[in-house]
Design a protein around this motif. Structure first.
Motif, PDB file in Angstrom:
ATOM      1  N   GLU A 120      99.831  90.437 -14.280  1.00  0.00           N
ATOM      2  CA  GLU A 120      99.282  91.430 -15.117  1.00  0.00           C
ATOM      3  C   GLU A 120      99.029  90.632 -16.512  1.00  0.00           C
ATOM      4  OE1 GLU A 120     102.050  94.532 -15.779  1.00  0.00           O
ATOM      5  OE2 GLU A 120     101.677  95.314 -13.891  1.00  0.00           O
ATOM      6  N   PRO A 121      98.152  91.053 -17.432  1.00  0.00           N
ATOM      7  CA  PRO A 121      98.066  90.314 -18.924  1.00  0.00           C
ATOM      8  C   PRO A 121      99.422  90.390 -19.653  1.00  0.00           C
ATOM      9  CG  PRO A 121      96.466  92.008 -18.619  1.00  0.00           C
ATOM     10  CD  PRO A 121      97.430  92.203 -17.451  1.00  0.00           C
ATOM     11  N   VAL A 129      98.423  82.993 -21.033  1.00  0.00           N
ATOM     12  CA  VAL A 129      99.915  83.327 -20.417  1.00  0.00           C
ATOM     13  C   VAL A 129      99.695  84.705 -19.861  1.00  0.00           C
ATOM     14  CG1 VAL A 129     102.243  83.893 -20.810  1.00  0.00           C
ATOM     15  CG2 VAL A 129     101.209  81.848 -21.948  1.00  0.00           C
ATOM     16  N   ILE A 130     100.210  84.778 -18.720  1.00  0.00           N
ATOM     17  CA  ILE A 130     100.127  85.997 -17.910  1.00  0.00           C
ATOM     18  C   ILE A 130     101.677  86.476 -17.755  1.00  0.00           C
ATOM     19  CG2 ILE A 130      97.930  85.411 -16.749  1.00  0.00           C
ATOM     20  CD1 ILE A 130      99.242  84.558 -14.227  1.00  0.00           C
ATOM     21  N   ARG A 131     101.821  87.739 -16.995  1.00  0.00           N
ATOM     22  CA  ARG A 131     102.867  88.296 -16.909  1.00  0.00           C
ATOM     23  C   ARG A 131     103.234  88.333 -15.388  1.00  0.00           C
ATOM     24  NH1 ARG A 131     105.349  94.105 -18.977  1.00  0.00           N
ATOM     25  NH2 ARG A 131     107.427  93.838 -18.225  1.00  0.00           N
ATOM     26  N   LEU A 132     104.166  88.152 -14.750  1.00  0.00           N
ATOM     27  CA  LEU A 132     104.703  88.253 -13.421  1.00  0.00           C
ATOM     28  C   LEU A 132     105.550  89.442 -13.183  1.00  0.00           C
ATOM     29  CD1 LEU A 132     105.160  84.484 -12.322  1.00  0.00           C
ATOM     30  CD2 LEU A 132     103.100  85.803 -12.469  1.00  0.00           C
ATOM     31  N   VAL A 133     104.980  90.311 -12.513  1.00  0.00           N
ATOM     32  CA  VAL A 133     105.872  91.537 -12.373  1.00  0.00           C
ATOM     33  C   VAL A 133     106.514  91.645 -10.775  1.00  0.00           C
ATOM     34  CG1 VAL A 133     106.070  93.889 -12.356  1.00  0.00           C
ATOM     35  CG2 VAL A 133     104.707  92.718 -13.949  1.00  0.00           C
ATOM     36  N   PRO A 134     107.779  91.167 -10.638  1.00  0.00           N
ATOM     37  CA  PRO A 134     108.394  91.331  -9.450  1.00  0.00           C
ATOM     38  C   PRO A 134     108.017  92.787  -8.409  1.00  0.00           C
ATOM     39  CG  PRO A 134     109.933  90.634 -10.934  1.00  0.00           C
ATOM     40  CD  PRO A 134     108.852  91.151 -11.838  1.00  0.00           C
ATOM     41  N   VAL A 140     108.914  88.047 -17.610  1.00  0.00           N
ATOM     42  CA  VAL A 140     108.584  86.873 -16.856  1.00  0.00           C
ATOM     43  C   VAL A 140     107.227  86.632 -16.857  1.00  0.00           C
ATOM     44  CG1 VAL A 140     108.572  85.789 -14.519  1.00  0.00           C
ATOM     45  CG2 VAL A 140     110.139  87.777 -14.823  1.00  0.00           C
ATOM     46  N   LEU A 141     106.902  85.137 -17.432  1.00  0.00           N
ATOM     47  CA  LEU A 141     105.499  84.595 -17.803  1.00  0.00           C
ATOM     48  C   LEU A 141     105.408  83.591 -17.046  1.00  0.00           C
ATOM     49  CD1 LEU A 141     105.824  85.069 -21.589  1.00  0.00           C
ATOM     50  CD2 LEU A 141     105.146  86.599 -20.322  1.00  0.00           C
ATOM     51  N   ALA A 142     104.131  83.363 -16.999  1.00  0.00           N
ATOM     52  CA  ALA A 142     103.591  81.965 -16.414  1.00  0.00           C
ATOM     53  C   ALA A 142     102.416  81.493 -17.013  1.00  0.00           C
ATOM     54  CB  ALA A 142     103.343  82.042 -14.748  1.00  0.00           C
ATOM     55  N   ILE A 143     101.863  80.268 -16.905  1.00  0.00           N
ATOM     56  CA  ILE A 143     100.927  79.779 -17.686  1.00  0.00           C
ATOM     57  C   ILE A 143      99.603  79.673 -16.751  1.00  0.00           C
ATOM     58  CG2 ILE A 143      99.767  77.719 -18.888  1.00  0.00           C
ATOM     59  CD1 ILE A 143     102.481  77.121 -19.860  1.00  0.00           C
ATOM     60  N   SER A 144      98.516  80.379 -17.109  1.00  0.00           N
ATOM     61  CA  SER A 144      97.379  80.072 -16.272  1.00  0.00           C
ATOM     62  C   SER A 144      96.252  79.448 -16.708  1.00  0.00           C
ATOM     63  CB  SER A 144      96.638  81.949 -16.025  1.00  0.00           C
ATOM     64  OG  SER A 144      95.361  81.640 -15.379  1.00  0.00           O
ATOM     65  N   GLY A 145      95.534  78.511 -15.905  1.00  0.00           N
ATOM     66  CA  GLY A 145      94.572  77.696 -16.634  1.00  0.00           C
ATOM     67  C   GLY A 145      94.975  76.253 -16.748  1.00  0.00           C
ATOM     68  N   SER A 146      94.097  75.546 -17.192  1.00  0.00           N
ATOM     69  CA  SER A 146      94.347  74.062 -17.590  1.00  0.00           C
ATOM     70  C   SER A 146      95.338  74.013 -18.541  1.00  0.00           C
ATOM     71  CB  SER A 146      93.051  73.260 -17.605  1.00  0.00           C
ATOM     72  OG  SER A 146      92.515  73.197 -16.627  1.00  0.00           O
ATOM     73  N   SER A 205      98.839  83.100 -26.891  1.00  0.00           N
ATOM     74  CA  SER A 205      98.958  84.164 -25.915  1.00  0.00           C
ATOM     75  C   SER A 205     100.624  84.437 -25.521  1.00  0.00           C
ATOM     76  CB  SER A 205      98.296  83.985 -24.751  1.00  0.00           C
ATOM     77  OG  SER A 205      98.684  82.610 -23.972  1.00  0.00           O
ATOM     78  N   LEU A 206     101.535  83.702 -26.209  1.00  0.00           N
ATOM     79  CA  LEU A 206     102.748  84.060 -25.984  1.00  0.00           C
ATOM     80  C   LEU A 206     103.394  85.266 -26.536  1.00  0.00           C
ATOM     81  CD1 LEU A 206     104.170  80.487 -26.075  1.00  0.00           C
ATOM     82  CD2 LEU A 206     104.396  81.897 -24.164  1.00  0.00           C
ATOM     83  N   PRO A 207     104.019  86.337 -25.905  1.00  0.00           N
ATOM     84  CA  PRO A 207     104.308  87.642 -26.757  1.00  0.00           C
ATOM     85  C   PRO A 207     105.263  87.184 -27.998  1.00  0.00           C
ATOM     86  CG  PRO A 207     104.738  87.682 -24.360  1.00  0.00           C
ATOM     87  CD  PRO A 207     104.296  86.156 -24.690  1.00  0.00           C
ATOM     88  N   SER A 208     104.971  87.915 -28.858  1.00  0.00           N
ATOM     89  CA  SER A 208     105.696  87.798 -30.405  1.00  0.00           C
ATOM     90  C   SER A 208     107.130  88.452 -29.900  1.00  0.00           C
ATOM     91  CB  SER A 208     105.125  88.676 -31.425  1.00  0.00           C
ATOM     92  OG  SER A 208     105.827  88.693 -32.492  1.00  0.00           O
TER      93      SER A 208
END
Length: 549
Positions: free
Chosen positions: A425-426, A411-416, A438-444, A456-459
C-alpha cells in the motif's frame, strides 16, 4: 546436424543461396552507402567483399553480417565533410583502423553490458534522424540538382524548392522508376532478392540506350577492375580522428548488439556480444589495409541473411567472396549505374527506417522521459554532426535513467495478510501513535534517490510510542548516504517517543551500519539480520514488537 555443430556439407547449398542473395543486395547497397558517406563507391564494394568475409570468420554470431551500414555512412559523411577531396581516401582508411581499435578494445574490456545504458527511445530517435539524413542527402542525385554539402540536412527541401527550375526531369524519372520497380519486386516472393539489383540494372540499360544525359557513377568516380593492393594507413592523421572514431565505434557496437540479441544461434542461444565486438574490431583493422570503410553489424542485412536460409557463418563468407568476384570480373561496369537509380534505392532504405509508427507511438505514449529523449536525439541528428549526436544520445539515456529511477524510488507500506504474506500500500504521511507501521523501500537505492526516499518516510510528529519496521533486504551496495539517512530518521522517530526497527538487514549492510556509527544511534537490539528465508527476519521483528506491547 552433427554432435559438434552444423554439418557443413548439408548446410552448403543453403549457405550458398543465402550468400548469393545477400551479395546481390549488397552490391547496390555498398555502392549507395559509399555515396552517402561521400566517398568513391568502389570503397563500398571493397567493404562489402572484405569486411563481410573477414567478419564472418571472426565474430561470435554465426549470422551477423558486417558491412558499411546506412547509419555509419551518414556519420562518416559528417566526419569527412570538412576534409579536402584529395585527402578523403587516406582519412577514410585511418578512420577505419581507429574504429577497429576502439571496437577491439571494447571487446577485450567486455564492455558489452554498457550498451544497455543507451535507451530504446534514444536509439529510435537516432536511427530515425540518420535515416532522414540519408533521404535528404540523396535528393540531389535523385533530381539531378546537386545540393551544397552544407544543405544536406533539414535545409535540403527549401533549397531544392528554391531551385525547382534546375531539376532534371530525366534524372527524376530514372530515380522514381527505380523506386517503383523495387517496391513492385518486393511483392513478388521469387524476386525479392533481386528487388534492389534488378531495378538498378534496368535503369542502367535505359540510361545507356535512351537517356545519356543522366549522370552515372563513372561521372564522379572510376571503378577499377580487380581487387585493391594492400596499403598502410597514414596514422599521422589519427589524432584528429580519435573523437569521431570513438563515436562511430559506439554507433556500430550498439547496432550490432541489437542484431545479436534479436538473432539467436541455431540452438536458440545468444552469441557472446563481446566476441562480436572483438571480431568487428579485428575486421576493421585488417580491412583498413584493403581500402575499406568502417563497418559494423547490420540489422537489415543480417535479417536478410537469415530469411534467405543461412545456416552457418559460411553464408556471409560466400557473400563476401561473390562480391569480390563481381569486382574482379565486372568492376568497371558499375560505372554505368545511374546516380538517380542509386539515390532511389537509398531513399527507399531510408524511408523504411523512418517508418516506425508502432515503436514511436509506444515510446510517446508510455514514457514521458523517453518521449523527450527521443525527440531531443532526433533534433540533434539534424543540427549536429551525426557522430556527435550519439554522445548526446548517451547523455540523454543516462538522464532518462536517473530521472526515472529517482521518481520511482519511494517507500511503501507492507500490510500483513493471511498466510504470512504482505499487501503493498502507499506509505502513510504520518505514523500512528502506539501503532506498528511496516515499511519497505521500492525502486533503486543510490545517492541520487536517497532524498526522494527520505521525503516519503512517514512523519513521526505527534505519534507517541509509534514503531516503524523498515525492511531492507537486498540493499547492500548503497554507501554512506543511506546510513546517515537511517540515522537521521531514527533520531526523528526517537524524538517523538517512537522506535525505528530495521529488518532483513544483510551482513554487509549491518557492517556498514556499525562502521558508520548509525547502528549505535538506531540501537543494536532494533536491528534484525536477514536469514536465507525471505521474510523470516521481518516476521520476527513484527512478532517481537507485538509481544513487547
Amino acid at each position: 546436424m552433427s554432435a559438434g555443430g552444423p554439418d557443413w556439407k548439408k548446410s552448403l547449398p543453403a549457405d550458398l543461396v543465402a550468400g548469393a542473395t545477400t551479395a546481390l543486395v549488397g552490391i547496390p547497397q555498398g555502392m549507395g552507402f559509399a555515396l552517402v558517406a561521400g566517398v568513391n563507391p568502389v570503397y563500398g564494394l571493397y567493404t562489402a567483399a572484405f569486411s563481410t568475409a573477414i567478419g564472418a570468420l571472426l565474430t561470435g554470431s554465426s549470422y551477423l553480417k558486417v558491412m558499411l551500414s546506412n547509419v555509419l555512412a551518414v556519420s562518416i559523411f559528417s566526419v569527412l565533410a570538412p576534409v579536402p577531396e584529395a585527402d578523403v581516401p587516406a582519412t577514410l582508411f585511418v578512420l577505419t583502423i581507429l574504429v577497429g581499435a576502439f571496437q577491439l578494445g571494447f571487446g577485450l574490456l567486455r564492455a558489452g553490458s554498457l550498451t544497455r545504458f543507451i535507451s530504446t527511445a534514444v536509439l529510435t530517435g537516432f536511427v530515425t534522424g540518420a535515416a532522414l539524413l540519408i533521404v535528404l542527402g540523396q535528393l540531389g542525385n535523385l533530381t539531378g540538382y546537386q545540393l551544397p554539402r552544407e544543405a544536406i540536412q533539414v535545409l535540403a527541401i527549401p533549397e531544392l524548392l528554391l531551385h525547382a527550375g534546375e531539376i532534371q526531369p530525366q534524372a527524376l524519372f530514372v530515380g522514381l522508376l527505380t523506386i517503383s520497380l523495387a517496391l513492385a519486386l518486393q511483392r513478388v516472393p521469387r524476386l525479392t532478392s533481386f528487388s534492389l539489383l534488378l531495378p538498378v540494372i534496368i535503369a542502367a540499360l535505359l540510361v545507356r540506350i535512351a537517356l545519356p544525359e543522366v549522370a552515372i557513377v563513372g561521372d564522379i568516380a572510376a571503378i577499377p577492375a580487380g581487387l585493391p593492393a594492400p596499403i598502410i594507413p597514414d596514422l599521422a592523421l589519427a589524432p584528429g580522428l580519435l573523437v569521431p572514431a570513438l563515436a562511430l565505434a559506439i554507433i556500430g557496437l550498439v547496432m550490432a548488439v541489437g542484431v545479436t540479441e534479436t538473432t539467436p544461434e541455431l540452438d536458440g542461444s545468444i552469441a557472446d556480444v563481446n566476441r562480436d565486438f572483438s571480431g568487428q574490431g579485428v575486421t576493421n583493422i585488417l580491412a583498413s589495409l584493403l581500402q575499406c570503410a568502417p563497418s559494423a553489424g547490420s540489422l537489415s542485412a543480417t535479417a536478410l541473411n537469415v530469411a534467405a536460409g543461412a545456416e552457418t557463418r559460411a553464408a556471409n563468407l560466400f557473400s563476401g567472396i561473390l562480391v569480390g568476384a563481381v569486382i574482379v570480373v565486372a568492376g568497371p561496369l558499375a560505372e554505368q549505374i545511374p546516380l538517380p537509380a542509386l539515390a532511389g534505392i537509398l531513399i527507399l532504405i531510408g524511408a523504411e527506417l523512418i517508418y516506425q509508427p508502432r515503436e514511436i507511438a509506444c515510446i510517446w505514449k508510455y514514457s514521458r522521459p523517453g518521449r523527450w529523449a527521443m525527440v531531443a536525439t532526433f533534433i540533434s541528428t539534424q543540427v549536429l554532426p551525426l557522430q556527435y549526436s550519439i554522445y548526446v544520445g548517451v547523455l540523454l539515456s543516462l538522464a532518462v535513467y536517473l530521472v526515472t529511477s529517482t521518481r520511482e524510488a519511494t517507500v511503501i507500506r507492507l500490510v500483513p495478510v493471511e498466510g504470512g504474506m504482505f499487501q503493498e500500500e502507499p506509505a502513510p504521511g504520518r505514523l500512528l501513535a502506539g501503532r506498528i507501521t511496516v515499511l519497505a523501500i521500492s525502486g533503486s537505492v543510490y545517492f541520487a534517490t536517497l532524498r526522494a526516499i527520505e521525503r516519503s518516510l512517514p512523519s513521526p510528529e505527534g505519534a507517541e510510542g509509534a514503531i516503524v519496521i523498515l525492511s531492507l533486504r537486498g540493499r547492500i551496495e548503497v554507501g554512506i548516504g543511506i546510513f546517515r539517512m537511517l540515522e537521521r530518521y531514527a533520531r526523528r522517530v526517537q524524538a517523538h517517543g517512537g522506535r525505528l526497527i530495521l529488518a532483513e538487514v544483510d551482513p554487509r549492510l549491518l557492517a556498514g551500519l556499525e562502521g558508520s556509527g548509525a547502528a549505535a544511534v538506531i540501537g543494536h537490539r532494533n536491528i534484525f539480520p536477514a536469514t536465507p528465508v525471505i521474510g523470516e527476519s521481518l516476521r520476527a521483528a513484527i512478532r517481537a514488537m507485538g509481544a513487547g506491547r
